[in-house]
Design a protein around this motif. Structure first.
Motif, PDB file in Angstrom:
ATOM      1  N   ASN A  69       0.833  -1.178   0.000  1.00 54.39           N
ATOM      2  CA  ASN A  69       0.000   0.000   0.000  1.00 54.39           C
ATOM      3  C   ASN A  69       0.881   1.246   0.000  1.00 54.39           C
ATOM      4  OD1 ASN A  69      -2.694  -1.110   0.141  1.00 54.39           O
ATOM      5  ND2 ASN A  69      -2.313  -1.626   2.272  1.00 54.39           N
ATOM      6  N   ALA A  70       0.325   2.382  -0.437  1.00 54.13           N
ATOM      7  CA  ALA A  70       1.098   3.607  -0.509  1.00 54.13           C
ATOM      8  C   ALA A  70       1.658   3.976   0.861  1.00 54.13           C
ATOM      9  CB  ALA A  70       0.217   4.744  -1.030  1.00 54.13           C
ATOM     10  N   PRO A  71       2.976   4.261   0.944  1.00 49.48           N
ATOM     11  CA  PRO A  71       3.568   4.614   2.250  1.00 49.48           C
ATOM     12  C   PRO A  71       2.869   5.772   2.944  1.00 49.48           C
ATOM     13  CG  PRO A  71       5.284   4.206   0.632  1.00 49.48           C
ATOM     14  CD  PRO A  71       3.987   4.199  -0.121  1.00 49.48           C
ATOM     15  N   SER A  72       2.462   6.789   2.179  1.00 49.31           N
ATOM     16  CA  SER A  72       1.777   7.933   2.789  1.00 49.31           C
ATOM     17  C   SER A  72       0.440   7.507   3.396  1.00 49.31           C
ATOM     18  CB  SER A  72       1.553   9.030   1.746  1.00 49.31           C
ATOM     19  OG  SER A  72       0.804   8.539   0.643  1.00 49.31           O
ATOM     20  N   GLY A  73      -0.237   6.545   2.738  1.00 51.93           N
ATOM     21  CA  GLY A  73      -1.497   6.047   3.268  1.00 51.93           C
ATOM     22  C   GLY A  73      -1.299   5.236   4.530  1.00 51.93           C
ATOM     23  N   ILE A  74      -0.251   4.408   4.549  1.00 54.27           N
ATOM     24  CA  ILE A  74       0.061   3.629   5.750  1.00 54.27           C
ATOM     25  C   ILE A  74       0.423   4.568   6.896  1.00 54.27           C
ATOM     26  CG2 ILE A  74       1.699   1.999   6.773  1.00 54.27           C
ATOM     27  CD1 ILE A  74       1.864   0.616   4.061  1.00 54.27           C
ATOM     28  N   TYR A  75       1.184   5.610   6.581  1.00 50.61           N
ATOM     29  CA  TYR A  75       1.583   6.605   7.591  1.00 50.61           C
ATOM     30  C   TYR A  75       0.353   7.209   8.273  1.00 50.61           C
ATOM     31  CZ  TYR A  75       3.599  10.924   9.485  1.00 50.61           C
ATOM     32  OH  TYR A  75       3.967  11.955  10.307  1.00 50.61           O
ATOM     33  N   GLU A  76      -0.642   7.591   7.463  1.00 46.58           N
ATOM     34  CA  GLU A  76      -1.814   8.282   8.002  1.00 46.58           C
ATOM     35  C   GLU A  76      -2.752   7.336   8.743  1.00 46.58           C
ATOM     36  OE1 GLU A  76      -5.158  11.579   6.573  1.00 46.58           O
ATOM     37  OE2 GLU A  76      -3.502  11.006   5.267  1.00 46.58           O
ATOM     38  N   THR A  77      -2.838   6.096   8.290  1.00 49.19           N
ATOM     39  CA  THR A  77      -3.789   5.157   8.886  1.00 49.19           C
ATOM     40  C   THR A  77      -3.167   4.285   9.966  1.00 49.19           C
ATOM     41  OG1 THR A  77      -3.297   3.468   7.199  1.00 49.19           O
ATOM     42  CG2 THR A  77      -5.073   5.011   6.714  1.00 49.19           C
ATOM     43  N   GLY A  78      -1.857   4.386  10.168  1.00 53.57           N
ATOM     44  CA  GLY A  78      -1.139   3.465  11.045  1.00 53.57           C
ATOM     45  C   GLY A  78      -1.376   3.640  12.524  1.00 53.57           C
ATOM     46  N   SER A  79      -2.010   4.729  12.920  1.00 50.15           N
ATOM     47  CA  SER A  79      -2.277   4.966  14.335  1.00 50.15           C
ATOM     48  C   SER A  79      -3.737   4.635  14.647  1.00 50.15           C
ATOM     49  CB  SER A  79      -1.991   6.429  14.691  1.00 50.15           C
ATOM     50  OG  SER A  79      -2.497   6.742  15.970  1.00 50.15           O
ATOM     51  N   LYS A  80      -3.973   4.113  15.859  1.00 50.71           N
ATOM     52  CA  LYS A  80      -5.344   3.859  16.302  1.00 50.71           C
ATOM     53  C   LYS A  80      -6.177   5.139  16.279  1.00 50.71           C
ATOM     54  CE  LYS A  80      -4.961  -0.563  17.658  1.00 50.71           C
ATOM     55  NZ  LYS A  80      -3.577  -0.842  17.256  1.00 50.71           N
ATOM     56  N   ALA A  81      -5.501   6.295  16.377  1.00 50.49           N
ATOM     57  CA  ALA A  81      -6.210   7.574  16.364  1.00 50.49           C
ATOM     58  C   ALA A  81      -6.949   7.815  15.058  1.00 50.49           C
ATOM     59  CB  ALA A  81      -5.236   8.721  16.639  1.00 50.49           C
ATOM     60  N   PHE A  82      -6.542   7.131  13.988  1.00 50.69           N
ATOM     61  CA  PHE A  82      -7.199   7.295  12.689  1.00 50.69           C
ATOM     62  C   PHE A  82      -8.680   6.917  12.761  1.00 50.69           C
ATOM     63  CE2 PHE A  82      -8.281   5.594   8.412  1.00 50.69           C
ATOM     64  CZ  PHE A  82      -8.128   6.761   7.678  1.00 50.69           C
ATOM     65  N   LEU A  83      -9.032   6.030  13.690  1.00 54.37           N
ATOM     66  CA  LEU A  83     -10.433   5.616  13.841  1.00 54.37           C
ATOM     67  C   LEU A  83     -11.346   6.784  14.211  1.00 54.37           C
ATOM     68  CD1 LEU A  83     -10.200   2.198  15.719  1.00 54.37           C
ATOM     69  CD2 LEU A  83     -11.124   2.563  13.432  1.00 54.37           C
TER      70      LEU A  83
END
Length: 335
Positions: A119-133
């Motif tokens: 997956n796109a690194p920038s997308g993983i960066y943004e979604t990688g934290s539980k806070a993204f929920l």
């Protein structure tokens, strides 16, 4: 017909025999659009310059063949190694276990911005934290960000809660609080003891209402380019409330219901814009008996081989078809 070269980036040091990178890489190798599949691991010192020190140079990789598979010592990752250049590959597939270091994702984004990475690194960066929920609060149990002891105290006054560390995975570091009682995995302590421990470190948790129906299981749903591939129901062991397989849970066959279809219809467009092609969502049953979103996983998505086995369907082959279709579609859009 043009064929393409693939480089998979992983870390074999924490693999188990059920890790999906092995059936995925073997199935990918057999696909008519695949020319070659190589795999490079973060788990050898020879690749530290790339993975650890973020130097854009050649890395050591192993070519996937019909004998490639899991071994306790990871021997196949260390045999017949060759130095490769990322620019030689048409597709780079990130299969690194979470959490993936933010500096490494930024490094990939900057140094390999013209490469096709799933997956796109920038997308993983943004979604990688539980806070993204927090972007999908309407789909989840009641929650809040807890950055202080006072945040935790205020939330636990409302109902029993679970604290999820922002960047952990597989059930690690989860804390359950019910009044003055605290469960850290299977260990029990008082809330005062927990506070004494938390005072010594940085507090970064997603605080979520504890759902009494957790015993009904945590459902893992795997999605590729918007298509639901299937789901497995993970039930906690008799002496635990945590459903993760790594924490003793068991996997069972299941189906997706209407509530989960609605969740994916909301989540998928957001993830798609971020370059997230393959992801997993987890759902739990709330106090009203409805399935709600509990996790979004966008790195090294597991579960698909187990779902394929339970359902007796060629889901891994279908997944590879979808990945190649996505790749070709985006290649044409870029031309």
């Amino acid at each position: 017909m043009k064929k393409y070269k693939v480089l998979i980036l992983t870390d074999h040091t924490n693999h188990g025999k059920e890790n999906s990178v092995y059936p995925i890489s073997n199935t990918l190798l057999k696909h008519p659009l695949t020319n070659r599949v190589d795999i490079a691991t973060r788990g050898i010192l020879e690749n530290d310059n790339f993975f650890k020190y973020l130097k854009p140079e050649k890395i050591w990789a192993t070519e996937v063949n019909e004998k490639f598979g899991f071994s306790e010592n990871g021997l196949l990752f260390k045999q017949n190694m060759k130095k490769v250049n990322l620019s030689d590959y048409d597709l780079i597939w990130l299969r690194l276990p979470p959490p993936v270091d933010k500096s490494f994702l930024s490094f990939l984004d900057i140094e390999y911005s013209d490469h096709f990475i799933i997956n796109a690194p920038s997308g993983i960066y943004e979604t990688g934290s539980k806070a993204f929920l927090m972007k999908f609060r309407e789909l989840c149990a009641p929650m809040r960000i807890c950055n202080s002891i006072e945040d935790i105290i205020q939330l636990k006054k409302r109902f029993p809660i679970v604290l999820k560390p922002f960047h952990e995975y597989g059930g690690k570091g989860i804390i359950r609080i019910d009044g003055e009682k605290v469960w850290y995995g299977k260990e029990q302590m008082t809330f005062s003891e927990l506070i004494a421990n938390l005072e010594k470190r940085k507090i970064e948790y997603l605080g979520v209402k504890y759902l009494k129906n957790v015993v009904q299981g945590d459902k893992r749903i795997v999605v590729i380019d918007g298509k639901i591939m299937g789901a497995s129901l993970r039930l906690p062991s008799n002496d635990s409330w945590i459903c993760n397989i790594a924490m003793g849970g068991t996997s069972h066959i299941t189906d997706i219901n209407e509530e989960e279809n609605k969740i994916i219809k909301v989540v998928n467009p957001v993830l798609s814009k971020m370059g997230i092609v393959m992801y997993g969502i987890d759902t739990l049953v709330d106090d009203n008996g409805k399935r709600v979103l509990s996790e979004i996983n966008t790195t090294s998505i597991g579960g698909l081989p187990q779902i394929a086995l339970l359902k007796k369907l060629p889901l891994i082959e279908e997944a590879i078809d979808l990945i190649w279709s996505y790749f070709i579609k985006n290649q044409k859009n870029a031309e």
